[in-house]
Design a protein around this motif. Structure first.
Motif, mmCIF file in Angstrom:
data_model
loop_
_atom_site.group_PDB
_atom_site.id
_atom_site.type_symbol
_atom_site.label_atom_id
_atom_site.label_comp_id
_atom_site.label_asym_id
_atom_site.label_seq_id
_atom_site.Cartn_x
_atom_site.Cartn_y
_atom_site.Cartn_z
ATOM 1 N N VAL A 109 1.055 -1.105 0.043
ATOM 2 C CA VAL A 109 0.123 0.037 0.013
ATOM 3 C C VAL A 109 0.781 1.219 0.094
ATOM 4 C CG1 VAL A 109 -1.589 1.599 1.201
ATOM 5 C CG2 VAL A 109 -2.006 -1.033 1.075
ATOM 6 N N VAL A 130 -2.058 1.287 -7.496
ATOM 7 C CA VAL A 130 -2.936 0.491 -6.655
ATOM 8 C C VAL A 130 -3.913 -0.399 -7.572
ATOM 9 C CG1 VAL A 130 -4.793 0.265 -4.928
ATOM 10 C CG2 VAL A 130 -2.865 1.673 -4.402
ATOM 11 N N LEU A 154 0.243 3.113 -3.309
ATOM 12 C CA LEU A 154 -0.783 4.170 -3.295
ATOM 13 C C LEU A 154 -0.418 5.478 -3.684
ATOM 14 C CD1 LEU A 154 -3.546 4.770 -2.343
ATOM 15 C CD2 LEU A 154 -2.621 5.086 0.023
ATOM 16 N N MET A 156 -6.212 -3.580 -0.042
ATOM 17 C CA MET A 156 -6.177 -2.466 -1.134
ATOM 18 C C MET A 156 -7.895 -1.976 -1.349
ATOM 19 S SD MET A 156 -3.231 -1.796 -2.249
ATOM 20 C CE MET A 156 -1.621 -2.563 -2.456
#
Length: 312
Positions: free
Chosen positions: A92, A264, A96, A283
């Motif tokens: 992440v 992502v 992200l 996610m």
């Protein structure tokens, strides 16, 4: 702004997010196939399957699995990727920022495209220019996001070579250069929605009595437009913009795959194919948190533009 309104909106996020957790947890387990098949392949033995299921905790009852998942989430632990063998939180933190950069870039481009064109179209309504602007934005609205991305990728990147065909870049300027086409792909459909809504709102406000009164006082048209017209016309557009952020993120999932962007969305699609439960759950929940926060900010901005909204 009413403080109670802010507290109530924050409190509403908690049950909504818990429901999202339950839905995501259940839907992931309804996917055809299972993680053990992805890990061991089609020639896996029954003993190996049982061993992997026990290691992953998939042999336990569903309520027990959800309880452990919820407990680990409260501790900030999203589990480990079954395929990549690394913590989901690490993935992440790596992926992200790319998706956030792309989404924010697309949102800025959508606003830059929509707001000036909406103002011009509203002021020159029913003219040839107005019809041309609406027709141009209608093209972007009528085509799917992935098709727009393929068209832009084929002509502007592959043939003309004005932009790279994929990647993210290593610096801020390089990131803008690499993500311009995917951001424009996402922005075209959103800008069409925003432009149509804002144009209609501006026309309604321009016909209001208080705008005629402001002009009668001798205020310049530019001042009337900025102080009286735009502030009131933007109320519904801001709400619409916030509601479409979820669509923007969903479009980023597809766009990242088309343009080979390491975000992502691309990881999420790969994880779905690989039945990587922890990555899919982690996610999806992170994206749900982001969308919820955007909705909260949208409500606060709308309440600032129209104080009556905080008392409704």
């Amino acid at each position: 702004m009413n403080l109670n309104y802010v507290v109530v909106r924050l409190a509403q996020i908690v049950p909504t997010f818990f429901l999202i957790m339950v839905v995501v947890f259940v839907l992931v387990r309804l996917l055809p196939g299972d993680p053990t098949s992805a890990v061991l392949g089609i020639h896996a033995t029954d003993e190996a399957v049982e061993r992997i299921n026990a290691k992953l905790g998939l042999d336990r009852p569903i309520p027990v699995q959800f309880g452990l998942f919820f407990e680990n989430f409260l501790r900030g632990d999203l589990g480990d990727s079954i395929i990549l063998k690394v913590p989901v939180m690490k993935l992440v933190l790596e992926r992200l920022p790319v998706t956030l950069f792309l989404t924010a870039f697309a949102a800025v481009l959508a606003v830059i495209l929509a707001v000036p064109m909406a103002i011009v179209s509203a002021i020159r309504r029913d003219s040839l220019l107005d019809n041309a602007i609406r027709a141009g934005f209608q093209v972007g609205l009528s085509m799917p996001v992935f098709y727009i991305g393929i068209v832009l990728l084929t002509f502007l990147a592959a043939k003309l070579r004005w932009f790279p065909v994929g990647g993210f870049g290593n610096s801020f300027g390089d990131n803008l250069y690499h993500l311009f086409l995917p951001a424009l792909t996402l922005a075209l459909s959103l800008s069409a929605v925003l432009m149509r809504n804002l144009r209609s709102s501006i026309i309604d406000v321009l016909d209001a009595d208080y705008v005629d009164f402001a002009r009668a006082k001798g205020l310049r048209n530019r001042l009337v437009l900025s102080r009286h017209v735009l502030r009131n016309a933007l109320i519904s557009t801001v709400a619409l913009f916030g509601l479409n952020v979820g669509t923007l993120i969903a479009g980023a999932v597809i766009t990242e795959s088309v343009f080979a962007i390491p975000g992502v969305g691309r990881l999420l699609i790969d994880s779905i194919y690989g039945r990587d439960y922890p990555v899919i759950q982690g996610m999806t929940l992170v994206l749900a948190i982001l969308v919820s926060l955007v909705f909260l900010v949208t409500d606060l901005v709308q309440a600032w533009l129209d104080p009556r909204a905080s008392h409704s």
